[in-house]
Design a protein around this motif. Structure first.
Motif, mmCIF file in Angstrom:
data_model
loop_
_atom_site.group_PDB
_atom_site.id
_atom_site.type_symbol
_atom_site.label_atom_id
_atom_site.label_comp_id
_atom_site.label_asym_id
_atom_site.label_seq_id
_atom_site.Cartn_x
_atom_site.Cartn_y
_atom_site.Cartn_z
ATOM 1 N N ILE A 99 0.435 2.367 -1.263
ATOM 2 C CA ILE A 99 1.271 2.259 -0.048
ATOM 3 C C ILE A 99 2.692 2.720 -0.346
ATOM 4 O O ILE A 99 3.289 3.479 0.438
ATOM 5 C CB ILE A 99 1.240 0.824 0.504
ATOM 6 C CG1 ILE A 99 -0.152 0.529 1.085
ATOM 7 C CG2 ILE A 99 2.314 0.621 1.574
ATOM 8 C CD1 ILE A 99 -0.358 -0.904 1.511
ATOM 9 N N ILE A 100 3.254 2.288 -1.462
ATOM 10 C CA ILE A 100 4.624 2.701 -1.825
ATOM 11 C C ILE A 100 4.667 4.212 -2.053
ATOM 12 O O ILE A 100 5.598 4.886 -1.608
ATOM 13 C CB ILE A 100 5.095 1.928 -3.073
ATOM 14 C CG1 ILE A 100 5.316 0.466 -2.703
ATOM 15 C CG2 ILE A 100 6.364 2.531 -3.649
ATOM 16 C CD1 ILE A 100 5.619 -0.426 -3.885
ATOM 17 N N LEU A 101 3.657 4.771 -2.708
ATOM 18 C CA LEU A 101 3.603 6.213 -2.940
ATOM 19 C C LEU A 101 3.537 6.968 -1.620
ATOM 20 O O LEU A 101 4.228 7.983 -1.425
ATOM 21 C CB LEU A 101 2.402 6.550 -3.822
ATOM 22 C CG LEU A 101 2.242 8.010 -4.221
ATOM 23 C CD1 LEU A 101 3.423 8.445 -5.091
ATOM 24 C CD2 LEU A 101 0.946 8.222 -4.953
ATOM 25 N N LEU A 102 2.717 6.469 -0.681
ATOM 26 C CA LEU A 102 2.629 7.114 0.636
ATOM 27 C C LEU A 102 3.961 7.026 1.385
ATOM 28 O O LEU A 102 4.380 7.982 2.036
ATOM 29 C CB LEU A 102 1.504 6.495 1.461
ATOM 30 C CG LEU A 102 0.073 6.842 1.029
ATOM 31 C CD1 LEU A 102 -0.930 6.059 1.862
ATOM 32 C CD2 LEU A 102 -0.179 8.332 1.141
ATOM 33 N N ILE A 103 4.610 5.888 1.290
ATOM 34 C CA ILE A 103 5.918 5.739 1.958
ATOM 35 C C ILE A 103 6.918 6.709 1.348
ATOM 36 O O ILE A 103 7.686 7.358 2.071
ATOM 37 C CB ILE A 103 6.404 4.280 1.855
ATOM 38 C CG1 ILE A 103 5.541 3.395 2.756
ATOM 39 C CG2 ILE A 103 7.876 4.163 2.262
ATOM 40 C CD1 ILE A 103 5.846 1.919 2.629
ATOM 41 N N VAL A 104 6.904 6.826 0.017
ATOM 42 C CA VAL A 104 7.852 7.726 -0.646
ATOM 43 C C VAL A 104 7.572 9.175 -0.246
ATOM 44 O O VAL A 104 8.502 9.961 -0.060
ATOM 45 C CB VAL A 104 7.767 7.565 -2.187
ATOM 46 C CG1 VAL A 104 8.481 8.666 -2.916
ATOM 47 C CG2 VAL A 104 8.307 6.217 -2.591
#
Length: 114
Positions: A99-104
């Protein structure tokens, strides 16, 4: 009859003048058979008592085995739950990382194209 010096014992045969010839030998044979039977019965009773003690030993060992099995089951359940939580934490960490990677990746693209 028996002499007055020895007390009367019904298990000890004695020769009386009125007894038929060979009667004391028959009595002695019956007494010998009886003695052999008594010896055999005593051996049987001792074997039964030994068997009873062996059964008690087996019962004690069975009780110890039951207690050990219950302890093993308890510890196995604790280990299973601990491993489930560890696996769940790893999955949550992977999901949070994705999720954090997708947000970034997505947030800068949305900001850049808007």
């Amino acid at each position: 009859m028996a002499s007055t010096k020895t007390p009367y014992d019904p298990y000890i045969p004695y020769d009386s003048p009125d007894a038929p010839v060979g009667g004391s030998s028959k009595t002695a044979a019956v007494q010998q058979e009886l003695d052999e039977t008594v010896v055999i019965m005593r051996d049987n009773i001792n074997k039964v008592m030994d068997r009873g003690s062996h059964i008690n030993d087996l019962r004690d060992k069975t009780d110890n085995l039951v207690v050990s099995a219950q302890g093993f089951r308890h510890n196995a359940n604790k280990a299973r739950k601990a491993m489930w939580w560890k696996d769940m934490k790893m999955r949550l960490c992977l999901i949070a990382g994705v999720i954090i990677l997708l947000i970034v990746i997505i947030v800068p693209l949305v900001i850049h194209f808007s």
